[in-house]
Enzyme design. Structure first.
Site, short mmCIF file in Angstrom:
data_model
loop_
_atom_site.label_atom_id
_atom_site.label_comp_id
_atom_site.label_asym_id
_atom_site.label_seq_id
_atom_site.Cartn_x
_atom_site.Cartn_y
_atom_site.Cartn_z
N LYS A 73 0.85 -1.19 0.00
CA LYS A 73 0.00 0.00 0.00
C LYS A 73 0.89 1.24 0.00
CE LYS A 73 -2.46 1.57 3.60
NZ LYS A 73 -3.51 1.63 4.63
N ARG A 116 -10.16 -1.09 7.60
CA ARG A 116 -9.28 -2.04 8.29
C ARG A 116 -8.77 -1.44 9.61
NH1 ARG A 116 -4.52 0.89 8.92
NH2 ARG A 116 -2.85 0.16 7.56
N GLN A 144 -11.30 8.40 10.42
CA GLN A 144 -11.04 7.15 11.16
C GLN A 144 -12.06 6.95 12.28
OE1 GLN A 144 -8.97 5.42 9.42
NE2 GLN A 144 -8.43 7.28 8.30
N ALA A 228 -1.72 8.31 16.61
CA ALA A 228 -0.25 8.39 16.55
C ALA A 228 0.29 7.25 15.69
CB ALA A 228 0.34 8.32 17.95
N ASP A 229 0.74 7.61 14.49
CA ASP A 229 1.26 6.59 13.58
C ASP A 229 2.48 7.11 12.83
OD1 ASP A 229 0.03 8.43 12.00
OD2 ASP A 229 -1.07 6.99 10.77
N LYS A 233 4.36 11.86 17.07
CA LYS A 233 2.93 12.02 17.37
C LYS A 233 2.61 11.39 18.72
CE LYS A 233 0.56 12.10 12.88
NZ LYS A 233 -0.27 11.26 11.99
N SER A 300 -2.33 1.52 18.10
CA SER A 300 -2.45 1.09 16.70
C SER A 300 -1.62 1.99 15.79
CB SER A 300 -3.92 1.15 16.28
OG SER A 300 -4.05 1.22 14.89
#
Ligand SMILES: NC(=O)c1ccc[n+]([C@@H]2O[C@H](COP(=O)([O-])OP(=O)(O)OC[C@H]3O[C@@H](n4cnc5c(N)ncnc54)[C@H](O)[C@@H]3O)[C@@H](O)[C@H]2O)c1
Length: 330
Positions: A73, A116, A144, A228-229, A233, A300
């Protein structure tokens, strides 16, 4: 050798009509289990940082051996896009055959990403939240947030959703859309503390300075920390993370870019203090929640295996229903 090859193009609208939340949950839960059993390949995401545009671009490859599926992706995060009417997160997914390497399908994956990600939150709450949870608090009311609530609705009997965003208009838009799948009481607020009065707290903001204070969260709360990804963050005060049982989706990714990345880089949390990866819990290797007063956090970051598992379902369903456009590749 002249082998004719084509691939399937699936637009965002195609994907929307092909992927529902129940299928996304089943696909992601299986992917988490395979991850917990060590049956997946997933190199860390690679990032390009566009600091002058407050954005980034990532590539996310994965191979699920059990599903015989692989893919990559490409996804961005540009929070300022909302000001010009574009989504913060946009994605494209390529599904490849592990057998030949050939690309089988290319699909718009913006909706797939939200689905997802929602599915992951729902599964985490299934194992970590108190089963009798009824009140959900949302910190952040963007893309989200919607699919997070959609997935929680599959596992819990929700009677109140408190929605906080810095923009009350975003809260109102959220309620309008959420009522299409969940009729219950909604309370809209511009005070983040109000949202923390809940059983399950979901955070989906792109902030770099924590928006949720330790003092606001009561024992027994489960938190899906989704926003936070990327490096730097952080949505939750470090004291709150320290007080909680921390479950991550993938330890390497979480340490690099998840909710724990800032406390760990500042030396305020040790990687060994992470309790488990969600796949280990799904695979039955480790217990989830073990007491009613525990505060649990699902950190996540978003895994490429979630995309491959969900993209595979989309592809298979498209073949069965003759959806999409066949493109000649060679
Ligand atoms: N964990 C994952 O798998 C995953 C997947 C996709 C996106 N994300 C992350 O989730 C976050 C949200 O993504 P999205 O697609 O929902 O974006 P979005 O722009 O649609 O929604 C973000 C919301 O947060 C609000 N917000 C922004 N700053 C705020 C602040 N300081 N205080 C309160 N509210 C604030 C905005 O008003 C907006 O409603 C991003 O950080 C993105 O990188 C994580």
């Amino acid at each position: 050798m002249g082998v004719a090859m084509d691939l399937l193009w699936l637009s965002e609208d195609d994907v929307k009509s092909l992927l529902n939340m129940d299928d996304a949950i089943a696909a992601v839960e299986n992917a988490f289990r395979d991850h917990g059993l060590g049956k997946t390949q997933m190199p860390p995401k690679s990032y390009l940082y566009f600091s002058k545009y407050d954005g980034d671009l990532r590539t996310m490859p994965a191979y699920l051996e059990g599903l015989n599926s692989a893919g990559v992706k490409i996804v961005n995060v540009h929070p300022r896009n909302r000001d010009i009417g574009m989504p913060t997160v946009m994605a494209l997914f390529v599904l490849n055959s592990p057998e030949t390497g050939a690309p089988l399908a290319v699909m718009g994956a913006t909706y797939l990403t939200s689905m997802r990600t929602g599915a992951a939150g729902g599964i985490a709450a299934k194992y970590l939240a108190r089963p009798e949870s009824k009140v959900v608090g949302m910190v952040g009311a963007g893309a989200q947030a919607r699919t997070q609530l959609m997935a929680l609705d599959r596992f819990f009997d929700i009677d109140l959703v408190t929605v906080y965003d810095r923009s009350i208009e975003s809260c109102r838009a959220f309620e309008r859309e959420a009522r299409a799948f969940l009729e219950c009481d909604y309370k809209l607020t511009t005070n983040p503390q109000d949202a923390c009065e809940c059983d399950i707290l979901v955070t989906t903001t792109p902030v770099r300075s924590p928006v949720v204070k330790d003092a606001w969260v009561k024992p027994g709360t489960h938190i899906n920390a989704i926003g936070a990804d990327a490096k730097g963050k952080q949505e939750l005060e470090t004291a709150l993370t320290r007080r909680a049982k921390i479950v991550v989706d993938d330890a390497a990714q979480a340490i690099h870019s998840g909710e724990v990345n800032v406390p760990i880089s500042e030396g305020k949390l040790k990687p060994e203090e992470i309790y488990a990866q969600i796949g280990e819990i799904v695979a039955g290797k480790v217990h989830g929640r073990t007491g009613k007063d525990e505060i649990t956090i699902f950190d996540s970051t978003g895994l490429a295996i979630q995309d491959v598992a969900s993209g595979r379902i989309v592809y298979e369903t498209a073949l069965k229903s003759s959806k999409g456009l066949r493109l000649k590749l060679m």
